[in-house]
Design a protein around this motif. Structure first.
Motif, mmCIF file in Angstrom:
data_model
loop_
_atom_site.group_PDB
_atom_site.id
_atom_site.type_symbol
_atom_site.label_atom_id
_atom_site.label_comp_id
_atom_site.label_asym_id
_atom_site.label_seq_id
_atom_site.Cartn_x
_atom_site.Cartn_y
_atom_site.Cartn_z
ATOM 1 N N HIS A 91 25.558 -0.943 -6.345
ATOM 2 C CA HIS A 91 26.342 -1.494 -7.450
ATOM 3 C C HIS A 91 27.507 -0.547 -7.717
ATOM 4 O O HIS A 91 27.300 0.608 -8.077
ATOM 5 N N LEU A 92 28.729 -1.028 -7.528
ATOM 6 C CA LEU A 92 29.929 -0.219 -7.715
ATOM 7 C C LEU A 92 30.794 -0.820 -8.810
ATOM 8 O O LEU A 92 31.101 -2.021 -8.768
ATOM 9 N N VAL A 93 31.176 -0.007 -9.794
ATOM 10 C CA VAL A 93 32.089 -0.433 -10.858
ATOM 11 C C VAL A 93 33.390 0.339 -10.680
ATOM 12 O O VAL A 93 33.426 1.562 -10.862
ATOM 13 N N LEU A 94 34.461 -0.364 -10.327
ATOM 14 C CA LEU A 94 35.760 0.260 -10.076
ATOM 15 C C LEU A 94 36.653 0.046 -11.300
ATOM 16 O O LEU A 94 37.138 -1.060 -11.529
ATOM 17 N N VAL A 95 36.870 1.095 -12.053
ATOM 18 C CA VAL A 95 37.645 0.988 -13.285
ATOM 19 C C VAL A 95 39.138 1.100 -13.016
ATOM 20 O O VAL A 95 39.956 0.413 -13.628
ATOM 21 N N ASP A 115 25.508 -5.705 1.518
ATOM 22 C CA ASP A 115 24.975 -6.376 0.333
ATOM 23 C C ASP A 115 25.229 -5.546 -0.929
ATOM 24 O O ASP A 115 24.334 -5.346 -1.760
ATOM 25 N N THR A 116 26.455 -5.068 -1.057
ATOM 26 C CA THR A 116 26.858 -4.248 -2.200
ATOM 27 C C THR A 116 27.680 -5.086 -3.176
ATOM 28 O O THR A 116 28.613 -5.784 -2.770
ATOM 29 N N LEU A 117 27.348 -5.013 -4.446
ATOM 30 C CA LEU A 117 28.090 -5.729 -5.483
ATOM 31 C C LEU A 117 29.209 -4.832 -6.005
ATOM 32 O O LEU A 117 28.955 -3.741 -6.522
ATOM 33 N N VAL A 118 30.447 -5.281 -5.852
ATOM 34 C CA VAL A 118 31.623 -4.520 -6.284
ATOM 35 C C VAL A 118 32.242 -5.216 -7.484
ATOM 36 O O VAL A 118 32.611 -6.396 -7.410
ATOM 37 N N VAL A 119 32.380 -4.505 -8.592
ATOM 38 C CA VAL A 119 33.042 -5.024 -9.791
ATOM 39 C C VAL A 119 34.373 -4.305 -9.933
ATOM 40 O O VAL A 119 34.433 -3.084 -9.963
ATOM 41 N N GLY A 120 35.467 -5.078 -10.046
ATOM 42 C CA GLY A 120 36.787 -4.484 -10.139
ATOM 43 C C GLY A 120 37.501 -4.559 -8.796
ATOM 44 O O GLY A 120 37.085 -5.295 -7.904
ATOM 45 N N PRO A 121 38.595 -3.792 -8.673
ATOM 46 C CA PRO A 121 39.119 -2.753 -9.570
ATOM 47 C C PRO A 121 39.877 -3.325 -10.767
ATOM 48 O O PRO A 121 39.919 -4.524 -10.948
ATOM 49 N N ASP A 122 40.431 -2.386 -11.559
ATOM 50 C CA ASP A 122 41.104 -2.723 -12.815
ATOM 51 C C ASP A 122 40.158 -3.499 -13.706
ATOM 52 O O ASP A 122 40.471 -4.577 -14.203
ATOM 53 N N SER A 123 38.971 -2.925 -13.916
ATOM 54 C CA SER A 123 37.921 -3.601 -14.679
ATOM 55 C C SER A 123 37.408 -2.705 -15.791
ATOM 56 O O SER A 123 37.255 -1.488 -15.600
ATOM 57 N N PRO A 124 37.102 -3.291 -16.967
ATOM 58 C CA PRO A 124 36.422 -2.508 -18.007
ATOM 59 C C PRO A 124 34.960 -2.255 -17.663
ATOM 60 O O PRO A 124 34.287 -1.498 -18.348
ATOM 61 N N GLY A 125 34.460 -2.913 -16.609
ATOM 62 C CA GLY A 125 33.104 -2.657 -16.151
ATOM 63 C C GLY A 125 32.098 -3.697 -16.602
ATOM 64 O O GLY A 125 32.392 -4.892 -16.666
ATOM 65 N N ILE A 126 30.908 -3.210 -16.929
ATOM 66 C CA ILE A 126 29.789 -4.060 -17.322
ATOM 67 C C ILE A 126 29.137 -3.470 -18.560
ATOM 68 O O ILE A 126 28.987 -2.250 -18.670
ATOM 69 N N ILE A 127 28.746 -4.327 -19.483
ATOM 70 C CA ILE A 127 27.927 -3.879 -20.607
ATOM 71 C C ILE A 127 26.788 -4.871 -20.806
ATOM 72 O O ILE A 127 27.005 -6.083 -20.795
ATOM 73 N N LEU A 128 25.586 -4.345 -20.895
ATOM 74 C CA LEU A 128 24.427 -5.100 -21.357
ATOM 75 C C LEU A 128 24.160 -4.592 -22.774
ATOM 76 O O LEU A 128 23.583 -3.513 -22.948
ATOM 77 N N PRO A 129 24.649 -5.303 -23.780
ATOM 78 C CA PRO A 129 24.599 -4.778 -25.155
ATOM 79 C C PRO A 129 23.199 -4.330 -25.558
ATOM 80 O O PRO A 129 22.211 -5.032 -25.340
ATOM 81 N N GLY A 130 23.151 -3.141 -26.146
ATOM 82 C CA GLY A 130 21.894 -2.557 -26.578
ATOM 83 C C GLY A 130 21.119 -1.883 -25.470
ATOM 84 O O GLY A 130 20.071 -1.273 -25.729
ATOM 85 N N LYS A 131 21.629 -1.961 -24.221
ATOM 86 C CA LYS A 131 20.891 -1.414 -23.087
ATOM 87 C C LYS A 131 21.700 -0.391 -22.297
ATOM 88 O O LYS A 131 21.278 0.752 -22.151
ATOM 89 N N THR A 136 34.418 1.014 -19.743
ATOM 90 C CA THR A 136 35.285 1.400 -20.859
ATOM 91 C C THR A 136 35.173 0.486 -22.071
ATOM 92 O O THR A 136 36.030 0.510 -22.947
ATOM 93 N N TYR A 137 34.134 -0.321 -22.161
ATOM 94 C CA TYR A 137 34.004 -1.253 -23.278
ATOM 95 C C TYR A 137 33.891 -0.530 -24.623
ATOM 96 O O TYR A 137 33.170 0.472 -24.731
#
Length: 296
Positions: A91-95, A115-131, A136-137
């Motif tokens: 799991h890759l988060v590219l900010v 089988d790698t999940l890439v989020v972004g680039p230029d992304s605030p990322g991922i938030i699971l609220p409370g977890k 950058t959220y």
């Protein structure tokens, strides 16, 4: 997607200004950041996190990682991402924004093979609220609940989350797929993930003018999504005679039979309406549309 409050997180670029700032915020939220990587800073402890020169050194000491948040300079992003994939992180988060397009093409070919999940680039990322917070959220705008939020936009996502929170419609997850020309995971991928997610009852999709990702998402919703979806398109007041898309999207639209107006607000709204997806006129309208869809 198997991210949770127990997920072990690596931060690449932790010694940079953004890395230091957002590592502090992610840790304050409770995210389990167990190591950081910044070449030349190995052996230091920054923001309470041990720092290593290489990803493999971090994993040798801290063990396997579930996800990495990458806050490197654009021209270093590819090397950082490939190093993480080689170390087994899936799991890759590219900010960072402005990653060279050819670098993203190479990365996505390798991500698909591994089988790698890439989020972004230029992304605030991922938030699971409370977890868990990955990126950058502004976490104070989000609250735990059952609404999944997928967005191409940046700060608009936070405004919509605030409207949902104020309407007591908490979020199961919010993810920014990124605003660069070439991004990793798509609307379709996240629609599928959230449609299969037991913690999500309904989905909010936030698009923008330009490109054809919203039209493709609308078709995918008809074909494969069972849960209620509400859409919002940013930029609907942009000048009508100024093309905001790009050549590839225009050609793709003609091949697919969508017409030459692909990428315009009308094209995107029409696509969602044909798919039976309500489209909000304003962000503040989203909660009421959700409540109608959920009959609450």
């Amino acid at each position: 997607m198997d991210l949770s409050a127990r997920s072990k997180v690596l931060v690449q670029g932790i010694a940079g200004a953004l890395g230091s700032l957002y590592t502090t915020r992610m840790r304050a939220y409770g995210t389990s950041i167990v190591a950081g990587v910044s070449p030349g800073h190995g052996g230091q402890v920054l923001e309470g996190v041990p720092v290593f020169d290489l990803v493999e050194q971090a994993l040798a000491t801290a063990g396997p990682m579930d996800v990495t948040v990458i806050l490197m300079e654009p021209y270093r992003m590819l090397d950082a991402a490939l190093e993480a994939i080689a170390a087994g992180i899936r799991h890759l988060v590219l900010v960072t924004e402005g990653v060279p397009p050819l670098d993203m093409v190479k990365l996505l070919h390798i991500a698909e093979r591994t089988d790698t999940l890439v989020v972004g680039p230029d992304s605030p990322g991922i938030i699971l609220p409370g977890k868990i917070l990955l990126g950058t959220y502004p976490a104070e705008l989000y609250s735990p609940g059952r609404i999944g939020l997928i967005s191409r936009s940046g700060t608009l996502t936070h405004e919509i989350a605030l409207h949902l929170t104020q309407a007591e419609l908490g979020q199961s997850i919010a993810v920014g797929i990124g605003g660069d020309r070439i991004v990793g995971s798509s609307f379709q991928q996240w629609l599928q993930i959230l449609d299969e997610d037991d913690q999500t009852e309904a989905i909010v999709l936030v698009g923008e003018i330009g490109g054809n990702s919203e039209e493709e998402a609308a078709r995918y919703i008809v074909e494969a999504i069972d849960k209620p979806v509400i859409a919002y398109i940013a930029g609907r007041t942009a000048p009508k005679n100024h093309r905001m898309g790009h050549a590839g999207a225009i050609i793709a639209s003609l091949v697919a039979g969508w017409g030459s107006e692909i990428g315009t607000p009308d094209s995107k709204v029409t696509a969602f309406q044909k798919a039976g997806v309500p489209v909000a006129d304003r962000p503040s309208d989203i909660p009421s549309l959700l409540k109608q869809a959920l009959r609450i």
